[in-house]
Design an enzyme around this catalytic site. Sequence first.
Site, short mmCIF file in Angstrom:
data_model
loop_
_atom_site.label_atom_id
_atom_site.label_comp_id
_atom_site.label_asym_id
_atom_site.label_seq_id
_atom_site.Cartn_x
_atom_site.Cartn_y
_atom_site.Cartn_z
N SER A 537 -35.57 -58.05 -98.21
CA SER A 537 -36.25 -58.15 -99.51
C SER A 537 -35.53 -58.15 -100.68
O SER A 537 -34.38 -58.82 -100.81
CB SER A 537 -37.58 -57.04 -99.61
OG SER A 537 -38.51 -57.49 -100.45
N HIS A 652 -44.44 -60.18 -94.39
CA HIS A 652 -43.08 -59.49 -95.32
C HIS A 652 -42.39 -58.58 -94.42
O HIS A 652 -42.53 -57.58 -94.58
CB HIS A 652 -43.32 -59.16 -96.51
CG HIS A 652 -42.00 -58.97 -97.40
ND1 HIS A 652 -40.94 -59.86 -97.60
CD2 HIS A 652 -41.86 -57.85 -98.14
CE1 HIS A 652 -40.38 -59.61 -98.27
NE2 HIS A 652 -40.27 -58.18 -98.69
#
Length: 680
Positions: A537, A652
């Site tokens: 991320s 995610h």
Amino acid sequence: MDQTSPADHAAEPDKFLWLEEIEGADAIVWVEAQNRATVARLCDRDFTHDKDILTAQFESDARIPAIVQRGPHVYNFWTDAAHPRGIWRRTTLDDYRSDAPHWDILLDLDALCASEGESWVWHGAQTLRPAHARALITLSPGGSDAGVVREFDMITRSFVPDGFTVPRAKTAIAWLDADTVLLTSAYGDDVTTSGYARTVRQWRRGTPIADAPVIFEVAANDMAAAAAISHDPAHRFVLLTRRIAFYRERHVYHAAGGLPVELDLPEDADIDIGHHRLLIRPRSPFAGFAPGSLLVIGIEAFIAGSRAFRAVFTPTPKRALESWINLKSGIVLGMLDNVASAIDHADATKDWACSPIAGLPANSSIAVRELAADDEASDALLFDVSGFLTPDSLMLGTPFTAPERLKHLPSQFDATGLVVHQHEAIAADGTAIPYFLIAADTKPPEGGFPTYLYGYGGFEISLTPHYLASQGALWLSRGGAYVIANIRGGGEFGPAWHQAGIRAGKKIAQDDFAAVAADLVARKLATPARILGSGGSNGGLLVGNMLTRHPDAFGAIICAVPLLDMRRYTKLLAGASWIAEYGDPDVAADWAFLREISAYHLVREGQHYPPIFINTTRRDDRVHPGHARKMAAKLQSLGYDALYYEQAEGGHGAGADAAQRAFFYALAFAFTRQTIGQGS
């Protein structure tokens, strides 16, 4: 050495823009070819063995069931080999204490997936107090942030045919009463430019969502609207929040029987309300108090005009407040002291006198949380205790009683001969950057330890000690070293540490990571060829910049669910919500520093980049998979050794169930072995 140049390569046409079409036919053909090539290369003779170890860990019953108490029951969501998507279940606290609790299964998600032909991933449930006979359950298709909400009957163990149902969206929902909810959902036109809910609606049972009256609305270019409800009989209220940006909020407080009041507070402060108290943690100097302090005042007194704040916590250069819990008896303070846990209680009955909670293990990482989600009078606390080499324990106690150990995780690997050290690297500006090194208590082998270096450096997220089950079994036990870098941009030392690593400071935070790699070499613990830099991320942006700006410092890079194209990031999914952290590329002054960390645009031909493994998931609706796809394609087009793998599910993260996660991580360990080797 920093490999950037002042040239603005973002002005060049983006040849790989077509890869941003998540389900585009050409893009999917490209992804599938990449996946085949990556699997063929990384599925070596050790891959299946590693995948089996990881699968066994993720599906093992030798895990601590996380619980929350609602009424007479404690609830848990559990996955194992027989239930890869999981079961929602409950038992009593007394039964939970036993070695073999008798769990009452409320919902079998695998059975639901089979009956409905969907790939559901559990995203939580809100039960209706006081009886807890109904629940609002959120299920995500494939693990994306967006999910559907469906009302569930706890007695019949079935979904309510005409109950509350919200189509797929990024949604938060809360019971107001048995027939009314507050709904904040990015559904229909109620969406901000960041992709989050723009409105709060008071939705009555049996009526269409579109007809539910809007009781609160934020601007389209704000980040999001939010709502919280207190059901405390002694202090009922609704708090409506306008999230202007990631670190800017305005709040409207509406006490039962009163009028709504907008709270006159700094937009950058964190707040908490309960037990007739207002708690404030400012990020900048406020009312004579330092950033990162925790202040308390009576909410009614504050609304009446008083500003007689009391500080229940004051930071020091190495001591920061990580979390707090507002209990009836006082405030529990979860602190980091040079990245080590400390837990205090500020006693409301003793003029906020602070004292450590007794009976907690020393030299451990401790996360504290409330046991009872619906009992405002309860002081019961759960303590999650662990260390890099110490398996997790779960303890139950109060601020006034020594905790009892409820559960203990058995060891997942042999830690004999392994030690933990905390070192400091010195950044270019003289700042000390702490990092943890976990390795064998021996002299490094010739060429140094093969070293897995992990970092994040953003959004006030602190990297603290945690049990290294997977890394221990597949890396440390084979002679590798594991390093966690506490670089700027995180929350390890309070707001100033974070603020030093945002916007133009993001480049400084990334250079901190390179400084840690250099310090490992200076201490003769490793050589650059045997250091792998890893992050996901925001950490993917971090290591993407290690590839393009500090390639000589690393032997390999793993870049997961990454943010990489800083020219277009605000146009992709939730990207606009991160402008406070990174800056706005459409503002010339911001792009001047953003282009220096836009890893996608910093790729040059003719460089000596180390091998990189870039991975993501197609269902990531937070960080667009186009970042990862385009970076891999660009590197490959210039002849660099760049591997790419994309999970079809997982959001995610790394997969929607244990098998998917095990496959994903086994690929990463195979890449690590093949690039920097292993110690044995």
